[in-house]
Design a protein around this motif. Structure first.
Motif, PDB file in Angstrom:
ATOM      1  N   MET A  94      41.745  39.541  42.879  1.00 50.66           N
ATOM      2  CA  MET A  94      42.140  38.879  41.632  1.00 50.66           C
ATOM      3  C   MET A  94      43.125  39.727  40.843  1.00 50.66           C
ATOM      4  O   MET A  94      43.978  39.192  40.139  1.00 50.66           O
ATOM      5  CB  MET A  94      40.899  38.568  40.785  1.00 50.66           C
ATOM      6  CG  MET A  94      40.097  37.396  41.293  1.00 50.66           C
ATOM      7  SD  MET A  94      38.755  36.927  40.174  1.00 50.66           S
ATOM      8  CE  MET A  94      37.594  38.278  40.455  1.00 50.66           C
ATOM      9  N   GLU A  95      43.011  41.051  40.967  1.00 52.00           N
ATOM     10  CA  GLU A  95      43.946  41.950  40.280  1.00 52.00           C
ATOM     11  C   GLU A  95      44.979  42.554  41.224  1.00 52.00           C
ATOM     12  O   GLU A  95      46.107  42.829  40.820  1.00 52.00           O
ATOM     13  CB  GLU A  95      43.178  43.087  39.592  1.00 52.00           C
ATOM     14  CG  GLU A  95      42.376  42.684  38.381  1.00 52.00           C
ATOM     15  CD  GLU A  95      41.061  42.003  38.746  1.00 52.00           C
ATOM     16  OE1 GLU A  95      40.490  42.344  39.805  1.00 52.00           O
ATOM     17  OE2 GLU A  95      40.621  41.125  37.981  1.00 52.00           O
ATOM     18  N   LYS A 135      35.843  35.264  37.997  1.00 56.07           N
ATOM     19  CA  LYS A 135      35.915  36.325  36.982  1.00 56.07           C
ATOM     20  C   LYS A 135      34.561  36.539  36.317  1.00 56.07           C
ATOM     21  O   LYS A 135      34.170  37.679  36.032  1.00 56.07           O
ATOM     22  CB  LYS A 135      36.985  35.981  35.949  1.00 56.07           C
ATOM     23  CG  LYS A 135      38.409  36.121  36.474  1.00 56.07           C
ATOM     24  CD  LYS A 135      39.444  35.828  35.389  1.00 56.07           C
ATOM     25  CE  LYS A 135      40.856  36.059  35.914  1.00 56.07           C
ATOM     26  NZ  LYS A 135      41.886  35.766  34.886  1.00 56.07           N
ATOM     27  N   PHE A 136      33.849  35.451  36.087  1.00 57.62           N
ATOM     28  CA  PHE A 136      32.515  35.567  35.485  1.00 57.62           C
ATOM     29  C   PHE A 136      31.568  36.300  36.431  1.00 57.62           C
ATOM     30  O   PHE A 136      30.827  37.203  36.011  1.00 57.62           O
ATOM     31  CB  PHE A 136      31.962  34.172  35.168  1.00 57.62           C
ATOM     32  CG  PHE A 136      30.524  34.187  34.736  1.00 57.62           C
ATOM     33  CD1 PHE A 136      30.172  34.555  33.452  1.00 57.62           C
ATOM     34  CD2 PHE A 136      29.519  33.851  35.645  1.00 57.62           C
ATOM     35  CE1 PHE A 136      28.823  34.589  33.066  1.00 57.62           C
ATOM     36  CE2 PHE A 136      28.181  33.876  35.263  1.00 57.62           C
ATOM     37  CZ  PHE A 136      27.836  34.246  33.970  1.00 57.62           C
ATOM     38  N   GLN A 150      32.342  38.371  38.852  1.00 55.63           N
ATOM     39  CA  GLN A 150      32.709  39.778  38.992  1.00 55.63           C
ATOM     40  C   GLN A 150      32.291  40.589  37.760  1.00 55.63           C
ATOM     41  O   GLN A 150      31.880  41.747  37.882  1.00 55.63           O
ATOM     42  CB  GLN A 150      34.217  39.916  39.242  1.00 55.63           C
ATOM     43  CG  GLN A 150      34.693  41.335  39.469  1.00 55.63           C
ATOM     44  CD  GLN A 150      34.076  42.010  40.701  1.00 55.63           C
ATOM     45  OE1 GLN A 150      33.274  41.424  41.416  1.00 55.63           O
ATOM     46  NE2 GLN A 150      34.462  43.254  40.936  1.00 55.63           N
ATOM     47  N   LYS A 151      32.356  39.974  36.598  1.00 58.64           N
ATOM     48  CA  LYS A 151      31.911  40.661  35.379  1.00 58.64           C
ATOM     49  C   LYS A 151      30.437  41.020  35.486  1.00 58.64           C
ATOM     50  O   LYS A 151      30.017  42.109  35.068  1.00 58.64           O
ATOM     51  CB  LYS A 151      32.157  39.775  34.163  1.00 58.64           C
ATOM     52  CG  LYS A 151      31.834  40.447  32.835  1.00 58.64           C
ATOM     53  CD  LYS A 151      32.171  39.540  31.661  1.00 58.64           C
ATOM     54  CE  LYS A 151      31.850  40.221  30.337  1.00 58.64           C
ATOM     55  NZ  LYS A 151      32.182  39.338  29.182  1.00 58.64           N
ATOM     56  N   GLN A 152      29.654  40.122  36.052  1.00 59.95           N
ATOM     57  CA  GLN A 152      28.229  40.396  36.251  1.00 59.95           C
ATOM     58  C   GLN A 152      28.025  41.478  37.312  1.00 59.95           C
ATOM     59  O   GLN A 152      27.158  42.351  37.163  1.00 59.95           O
ATOM     60  CB  GLN A 152      27.492  39.106  36.653  1.00 59.95           C
ATOM     61  CG  GLN A 152      27.628  37.955  35.678  1.00 59.95           C
ATOM     62  CD  GLN A 152      27.314  38.346  34.247  1.00 59.95           C
ATOM     63  OE1 GLN A 152      26.243  38.896  33.968  1.00 59.95           O
ATOM     64  NE2 GLN A 152      28.237  38.066  33.339  1.00 59.95           N
ATOM     65  N   CYS A 153      28.829  41.428  38.360  1.00 57.14           N
ATOM     66  CA  CYS A 153      28.717  42.426  39.427  1.00 57.14           C
ATOM     67  C   CYS A 153      28.995  43.831  38.918  1.00 57.14           C
ATOM     68  O   CYS A 153      28.347  44.801  39.344  1.00 57.14           O
ATOM     69  CB  CYS A 153      29.678  42.095  40.566  1.00 57.14           C
ATOM     70  SG  CYS A 153      29.269  40.601  41.506  1.00 57.14           S
ATOM     71  N   LEU A 154      29.948  43.954  38.021  1.00 58.66           N
ATOM     72  CA  LEU A 154      30.344  45.271  37.518  1.00 58.66           C
ATOM     73  C   LEU A 154      29.210  45.973  36.776  1.00 58.66           C
ATOM     74  O   LEU A 154      29.222  47.199  36.629  1.00 58.66           O
ATOM     75  CB  LEU A 154      31.568  45.145  36.610  1.00 58.66           C
ATOM     76  CG  LEU A 154      32.875  44.764  37.315  1.00 58.66           C
ATOM     77  CD1 LEU A 154      33.984  44.520  36.298  1.00 58.66           C
ATOM     78  CD2 LEU A 154      33.295  45.837  38.305  1.00 58.66           C
ATOM     79  N   THR A 173      32.364  41.626  43.824  1.00 63.85           N
ATOM     80  CA  THR A 173      31.249  42.567  43.974  1.00 63.85           C
ATOM     81  C   THR A 173      31.670  44.027  44.016  1.00 63.85           C
ATOM     82  O   THR A 173      32.856  44.372  43.912  1.00 63.85           O
ATOM     83  CB  THR A 173      30.314  42.228  45.169  1.00 63.85           C
ATOM     84  OG1 THR A 173      30.772  42.815  46.351  1.00 63.85           O
ATOM     85  CG2 THR A 173      30.124  40.748  45.335  1.00 63.85           C
ATOM     86  N   VAL A 174      30.670  44.871  44.161  1.00 61.90           N
ATOM     87  CA  VAL A 174      30.827  46.328  44.177  1.00 61.90           C
ATOM     88  C   VAL A 174      29.931  46.885  45.283  1.00 61.90           C
ATOM     89  O   VAL A 174      29.004  46.210  45.729  1.00 61.90           O
ATOM     90  CB  VAL A 174      30.444  46.946  42.808  1.00 61.90           C
ATOM     91  CG1 VAL A 174      31.436  46.551  41.727  1.00 61.90           C
ATOM     92  CG2 VAL A 174      29.025  46.541  42.410  1.00 61.90           C
ATOM     93  N   PRO A 175      30.156  48.118  45.729  1.00 61.05           N
ATOM     94  CA  PRO A 175      29.355  48.666  46.825  1.00 61.05           C
ATOM     95  C   PRO A 175      27.861  48.703  46.528  1.00 61.05           C
ATOM     96  O   PRO A 175      27.039  48.522  47.430  1.00 61.05           O
ATOM     97  CB  PRO A 175      29.909  50.084  47.016  1.00 61.05           C
ATOM     98  CG  PRO A 175      31.192  50.135  46.308  1.00 61.05           C
ATOM     99  CD  PRO A 175      31.231  49.030  45.321  1.00 61.05           C
ATOM    100  N   GLU A 176      27.511  48.935  45.268  1.00 65.35           N
ATOM    101  CA  GLU A 176      26.100  49.064  44.909  1.00 65.35           C
ATOM    102  C   GLU A 176      25.287  47.817  45.264  1.00 65.35           C
ATOM    103  O   GLU A 176      24.082  47.906  45.518  1.00 65.35           O
ATOM    104  CB  GLU A 176      25.964  49.360  43.407  1.00 65.35           C
ATOM    105  CG  GLU A 176      26.377  50.758  43.000  1.00 65.35           C
ATOM    106  CD  GLU A 176      27.852  50.909  42.689  1.00 65.35           C
ATOM    107  OE1 GLU A 176      28.234  51.914  42.064  1.00 65.35           O
ATOM    108  OE2 GLU A 176      28.652  50.021  43.090  1.00 65.35           O
TER     109      GLU A 176
END
Length: 321
Positions: free
Chosen positions: A122-123, A31-32, A34-38, A93-96
């Motif tokens: 996760m969701e 979760k940490f 992914q928060k950074q990835c966003l 992660t994200v596409p970017e």
């Protein structure tokens, strides 16, 4: 497979040892991360035309955020189009953050890349990510003229879990017969939840090891396991029994990563079914080595292989709709 320091390519060792202590499965850590990835959402890729769309989903009330990348110079001819599925263990992660891989494809041969920010496990466990990627594939076909793309050169590319989604989308497209895919590149793909190959048992390599792999699969397959449902090949493509009529394929894998044996088995199954397939095994490569240490000789070789195979595919592989 226990991985010793000496088994790692010399140019990859330092970063591997630095990152290894942090490669532990934890929902809080995921979760940490992914928060950074966003924070990278909406980030542009220098040297490319970057656009964003929200497209309809056939399987969710949520729209799918899609990033569209094109060369800066416009073409008077339609271009090949790539559905790009980013990695991250189906959870992150994200596409970017796949900008080196995306830009590398476009720099190799002019093309259009469409990269969905699919729902993460996760969701939303399986089949959410696959549904979003497949819906994006159909959107590409239905909007081919607006994109400025060729209808006979729809390709699918992805790394890691994105490689798993690439293989799954391709299986689904073959079976549903709604979109004809000209070529696929499921790079170092995450495709086998059973983890019975030697490379996936007790693997302690840097970046992605057996414990992280099992944790990622548990998140992705949670709904199926909670309801005692059979795991389909669309969730874990290594479970497929029919490899006929799949599109030409290229892939590679490092020889010390958990995905080594499942990738080799996947390649052998494709070849046995008569699918044109190119494959490379990189000695001393842990998972994601080319993205993590891109200047290493082994990384340069892997990147060149992908670009060479993509260039060959653009020149030789077509699939009419």
């Amino acid at each position: 497979m226990k991985v010793s320091y000496k088994m790692i390519d010399k140019e990859l060792r330092l970063f591997g040892m630095l990152i290894k202590p942090f490669c532990r499965p934890s929902l809080a850590m995921f979760k940490f991360v992914q928060k950074q990835c966003l924070k990278s959402r909406g980030k542009m890729i220098e040297g490319l035309d970057c656009q964003e769309r929200y497209i309809d989903s056939e399987n969710s009330n949520e729209k799918i955020r899609v990033r569209i990348y094109k060369p800066l110079t416009s073409s008077d001819k339609p271009l090949p189009v790539v559905l790009y599925c980013h990695g991250g263990g189906y959870a992150l992660t994200v596409p970017e953050l796949a900008y080196p891989q995306i830009k590398g494809l476009i720099d190799t041969r002019d093309c259009i890349v469409v990269a969905p920010d699919y729902r993460k496990s996760m969701e939303a466990p399986y089949p959410a990510a696959l549904d979003d990627c497949y819906d994006t594939l159909k959107w590409i076909k239905n909007n081919i003229n607006e994109l400025g793309a060729r209808s006979d050169q729809i390709m699918v590319v992805g790394h890691s879990a994105g490689g798993g989604l690439t293989a799954a989308v391709t299986l689904l497209a073959r079976d549903k017969k709604e979109v004809n895919i000209a070529f696929q590149m499921p790079v170092c793909p995450m495709i086998d939840d059973c983890m019975l190959g030697d490379s996936a048992i007790d693997n302690n390599a840097p970046m992605w090891n057996s414990k992280l792999n099992a944790f990622g699969w548990d998140l992705y397959l949670k709904d199926l396991k909670d309801n005692n449902q059979e795991i389909p090949a669309y969730a874990a493509p290594a479970r497929a029994t029919d490899y006929k009529n799949l599109p030409p394929t290229a892939t590679y894998v490092g020889d010390i990563e958990p995905f080594r044996d499942e990738t080799i088995a996947y390649v052998e199954n494709l070849k046995a079914a008569g699918v044109p397939t190119k494959f490379k095994l990189y000695k001393g490569g842990y998972h994601g080595f080319d993205a993590i240490v891109p200047k290493a000789k082994i990384s340069q070789q892997a990147i060149e292989f992908i670009h060479s195979e993509f260039s060959y595919a653009v020149d030789n592989y077509f699939a009419k709709q």
